[in-house]
Scaffold this motif. Structure first.
Motif, mmCIF file in Angstrom:
data_model
loop_
_atom_site.group_PDB
_atom_site.id
_atom_site.type_symbol
_atom_site.label_atom_id
_atom_site.label_comp_id
_atom_site.label_asym_id
_atom_site.label_seq_id
_atom_site.Cartn_x
_atom_site.Cartn_y
_atom_site.Cartn_z
ATOM 1 N N ALA A 15 2.542 1.872 -3.353
ATOM 2 C CA ALA A 15 1.571 2.464 -4.277
ATOM 3 C C ALA A 15 1.418 3.963 -4.032
ATOM 4 O O ALA A 15 1.228 4.740 -4.980
ATOM 5 N N ARG A 16 1.532 4.377 -2.791
ATOM 6 C CA ARG A 16 1.388 5.786 -2.438
ATOM 7 C C ARG A 16 2.484 6.651 -3.050
ATOM 8 O O ARG A 16 2.246 7.831 -3.379
ATOM 9 N N LEU A 65 1.198 -0.027 -11.370
ATOM 10 C CA LEU A 65 0.163 0.675 -10.626
ATOM 11 C C LEU A 65 -0.930 1.142 -11.578
ATOM 12 O O LEU A 65 -0.655 1.760 -12.599
ATOM 13 N N ARG A 87 0.825 -1.211 0.000
ATOM 14 C CA ARG A 87 0.000 0.000 0.000
ATOM 15 C C ARG A 87 0.860 1.262 0.000
ATOM 16 O O ARG A 87 0.557 2.238 -0.696
ATOM 17 N N PHE A 134 -2.276 -2.703 -7.720
ATOM 18 C CA PHE A 134 -1.336 -3.117 -8.749
ATOM 19 C C PHE A 134 -1.923 -4.244 -9.592
ATOM 20 O O PHE A 134 -2.826 -4.963 -9.166
#
Length: 243
Positions: free
Chosen positions: A128-129, A242, A125, A215
């Motif tokens: 991804a940020r 992503l 997570r 993803f």
């Protein structure tokens, strides 16, 4: 503190020997990662002593790192060019940087060094940020072989010299998908313990973790040389995108 709760334990125990001969050659990994990164900004989680990062930075990408062990970072800083790579000291599951990055990567089974399922999920997570849209997250990991579990639970002679002897033991928790490995060394100064823990996953489980973080699997190979991945592959290099 237990190795299951301390993200920096590996570095404190192994920093002095991490660059000794016998460790994986990073050449193929660097070539693969350089192709994906181009001249972009990239992030290595668990950068360690910089075996991959320094060679990759020499290929053009702007490499940064996250590392829980100040001892490992100290060894990185002592190498030529090591003082030019920004490194955030912290838990790689938290990804304590701001981005955006074109690519992030975790090599040498390091995802499994996060020994709790929730922390592995946090890592995805948080990566991804900090990635830019369409950014890549590259994972290298072994494919678990249940036959190894029984073999590894036997006591294994690890090394024998005139001055020391070492044995290695494993304890598996199959339900939690974790193991604790203890390397016990006997020498003239006493008995030394070097614990190490992992939470392993099969490729399809990593895919599910990645999907929950936004993803999708873009590429998968058996190794850094892009050998096709198959049912008999013992490792994988997976590229997640992503979005």
């Amino acid at each position: 503190m237990s190795v299951f709760d301390d993200p920096g334990h590996f570095g404190r125990l192994w920093a002095d020997t991490y660059d000794e001969p016998g460790n994986p050659d990073p050449t193929a990994a660097v070539a693969f990662l350089a192709d994906l990164a181009g001249d972009g900004r990239v992030l290595e989680l668990a950068i360690g002593t910089g075996r991959v990062a320094l060679a990759l930075a020499a290929r053009g990408p702007a490499v940064e790192g996250v590392e829980a062990s100040p001892e490992m970072v100290g060894n990185l800083r002592a190498k030529p060019g090591g003082d030019t790579i920004p490194v955030a000291i912290g838990d790689m599951a938290d990804v304590p940087v701001s981005g955006p990055y074109r690519m992030a990567y975790l090599v040498f089974n390091t995802l499994f060094n996060l020994v709790k399922a929730e922390r592995q999920a946090d890592c995805f997570r948080n990566v991804a940020r900090v990635l830019e849209p369409g950014g890549a997250f590259v994972i290298e990991a072994f494919v678990p072989d249940p036959a190894d579990f029984d073999r590894n639970e036997r006591v294994q002679p690890w090394s024998v010299t005139e001055d020391s002897a070492a044995i290695r033991l494993h304890r598996y928790d199959r339900e939690a998908q974790t193991f604790l490995r203890q390397t016990v060394t006997f020498d003239g100064t006493g008995v030394h313990l070097h614990p190490f823990a992992m939470r392993y996953m099969w490729p399809h489980q990593i895919d599910e973790l990645a999907e929950r973080a936004g993803f999708c699997l873009a590429e998968r190979y058996a190794d850094w040389d892009r050998t096709p991945f198959g049912r008999d592959s013992t490792s994988h290099v997976s590229v997640y995108r992503l979005g």
